[in-house]
Motif scaffolding. Structure first.
Motif, PDB file in Angstrom:
ATOM      1  N   GLN A  44       0.625  -0.889  -0.068  1.00 35.06           N
ATOM      2  CA  GLN A  44      -0.043  -0.038   0.348  1.00 35.06           C
ATOM      3  C   GLN A  44       0.947   0.839   0.411  1.00 35.06           C
ATOM      4  N   THR A  45       0.237   1.694  -0.596  1.00 28.76           N
ATOM      5  CA  THR A  45       1.259   3.422  -0.941  1.00 28.76           C
ATOM      6  C   THR A  45       0.004   4.496   0.173  1.00 28.76           C
ATOM      7  N   ILE A  46       1.328   5.162   1.358  1.00 23.12           N
ATOM      8  CA  ILE A  46       0.425   5.771   2.301  1.00 23.12           C
ATOM      9  C   ILE A  46       0.724   7.250   2.481  1.00 23.12           C
ATOM     10  N   GLU A  47       0.377   8.307   2.714  1.00 18.26           N
ATOM     11  CA  GLU A  47       0.230  10.059   2.909  1.00 18.26           C
ATOM     12  C   GLU A  47       0.617   9.983   3.611  1.00 18.26           C
ATOM     13  N   TRP A  48       2.201  10.385   4.158  1.00 19.68           N
ATOM     14  CA  TRP A  48       2.162  10.980   5.742  1.00 19.68           C
ATOM     15  C   TRP A  48       3.030  11.979   5.540  1.00 19.68           C
ATOM     16  N   GLN A  49       2.070  12.733   6.772  1.00 18.27           N
ATOM     17  CA  GLN A  49       1.510  13.939   6.971  1.00 18.27           C
ATOM     18  C   GLN A  49       2.706  14.545   8.332  1.00 18.27           C
ATOM     19  N   VAL A  50       3.766  14.903   8.430  1.00 20.70           N
ATOM     20  CA  VAL A  50       4.529  15.457   9.503  1.00 20.70           C
ATOM     21  C   VAL A  50       3.670  16.865  10.256  1.00 20.70           C
ATOM     22  N   ILE A  51       3.637  16.394  11.408  1.00 25.31           N
ATOM     23  CA  ILE A  51       2.616  17.153  12.186  1.00 25.31           C
ATOM     24  C   ILE A  51       3.530  17.966  12.742  1.00 25.31           C
ATOM     25  N   THR A  52       4.837  17.174  13.319  1.00 27.28           N
ATOM     26  CA  THR A  52       6.006  18.081  13.901  1.00 27.28           C
ATOM     27  C   THR A  52       7.178  17.683  13.518  1.00 27.28           C
ATOM     28  N   SER A  53       8.353  18.491  13.598  1.00 25.22           N
ATOM     29  CA  SER A  53       9.569  17.638  13.589  1.00 25.22           C
ATOM     30  C   SER A  53      10.780  18.575  14.268  1.00 25.22           C
ATOM     31  N   SER A  54      11.470  17.713  15.172  1.00 23.41           N
ATOM     32  CA  SER A  54      12.636  18.494  15.611  1.00 23.41           C
ATOM     33  C   SER A  54      13.433  19.044  14.617  1.00 23.41           C
ATOM     34  N   LEU A  55      13.572  18.962  13.511  1.00 25.32           N
ATOM     35  CA  LEU A  55      14.795  19.022  13.179  1.00 25.32           C
ATOM     36  C   LEU A  55      14.449  19.969  11.305  1.00 25.32           C
ATOM     37  N   GLY A  56      12.978  20.345  11.720  1.00 25.38           N
ATOM     38  CA  GLY A  56      12.404  21.030  10.508  1.00 25.38           C
ATOM     39  C   GLY A  56      11.580  21.810  10.413  1.00 25.38           C
ATOM     40  N   PRO A  57      10.282  21.891   9.450  1.00 28.98           N
ATOM     41  CA  PRO A  57       8.768  22.555   9.613  1.00 28.98           C
ATOM     42  C   PRO A  57       7.820  21.820   9.916  1.00 28.98           C
ATOM     43  N   PRO A  58       6.613  22.067  10.057  1.00 32.25           N
ATOM     44  CA  PRO A  58       5.641  20.817  10.354  1.00 32.25           C
ATOM     45  C   PRO A  58       5.409  21.082   8.877  1.00 32.25           C
TER      46      PRO A  58
ATOM     47  N   GLU B 292       3.946  11.003   0.029  1.00 35.30           N
ATOM     48  CA  GLU B 292       4.028   9.426  -0.515  1.00 35.30           C
ATOM     49  C   GLU B 292       5.103   8.628   0.439  1.00 35.30           C
ATOM     50  N   GLY B 293       4.626   7.304   0.918  1.00 38.74           N
ATOM     51  CA  GLY B 293       5.361   6.057   1.631  1.00 38.74           C
ATOM     52  C   GLY B 293       4.773   5.051   0.610  1.00 38.74           C
ATOM     53  N   TYR B 294       5.416   3.413   1.052  1.00 37.31           N
ATOM     54  CA  TYR B 294       5.573   2.584   0.163  1.00 37.31           C
ATOM     55  C   TYR B 294       5.436   1.171   1.358  1.00 37.31           C
ATOM     56  N   LEU B 295       4.496   0.280   1.248  1.00 35.01           N
ATOM     57  CA  LEU B 295       5.102  -0.294   2.083  1.00 35.01           C
ATOM     58  C   LEU B 295       4.358  -1.616   1.736  1.00 35.01           C
ATOM     59  N   ARG B 296       5.526  -2.357   1.502  1.00 37.35           N
ATOM     60  CA  ARG B 296       5.632  -3.635   0.552  1.00 37.35           C
ATOM     61  C   ARG B 296       5.595  -4.951   1.790  1.00 37.35           C
ATOM     62  N   TYR B 297       3.887  -5.691   1.690  1.00 37.88           N
ATOM     63  CA  TYR B 297       3.700  -6.795   2.446  1.00 37.88           C
ATOM     64  C   TYR B 297       5.016  -7.709   2.358  1.00 37.88           C
ATOM     65  N   GLY B 298       5.511  -8.099   2.998  1.00 39.70           N
ATOM     66  CA  GLY B 298       6.360  -9.390   3.965  1.00 39.70           C
ATOM     67  C   GLY B 298       7.351  -8.460   3.927  1.00 39.70           C
ATOM     68  N   GLU B 299       7.791  -7.687   3.373  1.00 40.53           N
ATOM     69  CA  GLU B 299       9.062  -6.628   3.708  1.00 40.53           C
ATOM     70  C   GLU B 299       9.389  -5.544   4.114  1.00 40.53           C
ATOM     71  N   GLY B 300       7.851  -4.747   4.432  1.00 41.22           N
ATOM     72  CA  GLY B 300       8.060  -3.363   5.392  1.00 41.22           C
ATOM     73  C   GLY B 300       7.959  -2.844   4.932  1.00 41.22           C
ATOM     74  N   ILE B 301       9.077  -1.055   5.177  1.00 46.76           N
ATOM     75  CA  ILE B 301       8.771  -0.033   4.730  1.00 46.76           C
ATOM     76  C   ILE B 301       9.624  -0.362   3.144  1.00 46.76           C
ATOM     77  N   ASP B 302       9.580  -0.050   1.869  1.00 45.01           N
ATOM     78  CA  ASP B 302      10.199  -0.553   0.626  1.00 45.01           C
ATOM     79  C   ASP B 302      10.934   0.952   0.233  1.00 45.01           C
ATOM     80  N   GLU B 303      12.111   0.495   1.179  1.00 44.39           N
ATOM     81  CA  GLU B 303      12.789   1.739   0.881  1.00 44.39           C
ATOM     82  C   GLU B 303      13.738   2.211  -0.825  1.00 44.39           C
TER      83      GLU B 303
END
Length: 336
Positions: free
Chosen positions: A242-256, A261-272
């Protein structure tokens, strides 16, 4: 004798630091994934209080396990845990499965500890948070995952009848937990990851959803990611993740506010690898012509060329040097 000397004499030399010392101090930043690192400003620093939130089955637990595996890598051990970070997973929902752990590449299960109920001992919210507090205090550099805040059930709630409709005290316990560990987490350089659920807002005012965890967590958090939406990821008509749209609500290093879009591949986790290819293409590091992708960043005079994302992904998985070159090219381009 100055007030500073009095304070140092009574409480110790390390409790007073200059503003310059704070600015000059460097915290180890641990990457999450190629896409998320872009919107986070590089990753998540050690000593952080982190929240992952979103709708059911969007990949919050998978992301926490993926990040835990990153934290366990030797180059991210930090100065307080030379032998590698230990991960403590609080299985509050009781849903951690064999496939969840086997599907995370690089996760060291010998340094991965699961805390959960057993026959004859059902852990309450008080139990879970007490164990978590002790872990944070006594295992510097550890990664503590609480899955989830929203499922914490107090002793009073456990022992009361189903007909007793009482107000849950989990939020009050979480507030106390936050107060007790607030100064410990940055000193011991732990990473505390809490997962929260979204529930409908019945008032009809404000946001459509509210988080089930209480306000204390919102005040404590350093890094917060929300999965805004997710959808099936198909290749050749077969859903592979599945593809996931992530939003940064707050970050220690950058602006909110950043979204990616991230990618999650079944059986392998986050598909870097897929995330790297998409980023490389978007940034012009990989030249795309139709379905063909040319790795113009490669050192060879004749640049490698592959048809489609999947074949490009296979090429990167089989060639660690090529993968590293692409990673470095993306980071250099973005200044990470």
């Amino acid at each position: 004798m100055s007030i500073e000397k009095d304070i140092i004499k009574e409480f110790g030399a390390g409790i007073i630091r200059s503003g310059s010392a704070v600015v000059d101090s460097e915290l180890l930043t641990i990457p999450v994934s190629p896409s998320l690192d872009v919107v986070l400003g590089g990753g998540i620093p050690e000593g952080s209080f982190v929240t992952f939130t979103g709708q059911p089955k969007c990949g919050k637990t998978t992301l926490s396990l993926h990040f835990a595996a990153k934290c366990q890598q030797s180059n991210y051990s930090g100065e307080l845990c030379k032998d590698g970070r230990h991960v403590y997973f609080f299985n509050i929902e009781g849903r951690l499965k064999k496939r969840d752990l086997e599907g995370i590449p690089g996760l060291d299960l010998d340094r991965f500890h699961v805390i959960g109920s057993e026959p004859g001992k059902i852990l309450s919210a008080e139990d879970y948070l007490s164990i978590a507090e002790k872990t944070i205090n006594n295992v510097p550099g550890s990664v503590v995952i609480l899955d989830s805040y929203s499922a914490l059930c107090t002793e009073a709630e456990i022992t009361s009848g189903m007909d007793k409709m009482q107000r849950a005290d989990g939020a009050k316990l979480l507030a106390k937990f936050c107060r007790k560990i607030a100064n410990v987490v940055p000193v011991n350089k732990n990473v505390v990851i809490g997962i929260t659920h979204l529930m409908g807002n019945p008032t009809g005012y404000g946001a459509e959803f509210k988080e089930k965890s209480g306000q204390a967590v919102a005040y404590q958090v350093d890094v917060k990611l929300r999965a805004r939406r997710f959808s099936p990821w198909e290749v050749a008509g077969t859903q592979i993740g599945q593809t996931i749209e992530w939003q940064v609500i707050t970050s220690s290093l950058g602006p909110p506010g950043g979204r990616i879009e991230g990618y999650l591949r079944y059986g392998e986790g986050i598909d870097e690898l897929t995330e790297l290819i998409i980023l490389g293409t978007d940034l012009g590091i990989i030249q795309k012509a139709g379905a063909w992708m040319t790795f113009s960043f490669a050192e060879e005079e004749e640049k490698p060329k592959f048809q489609g994302v999947e074949k490009s992904r296979i090429a990167l998985s089989e060639n660690p040097k090529l993968k590293k070159l692409l990673q470095n090219s993306v980071k250099d381009f973005l200044g990470l």
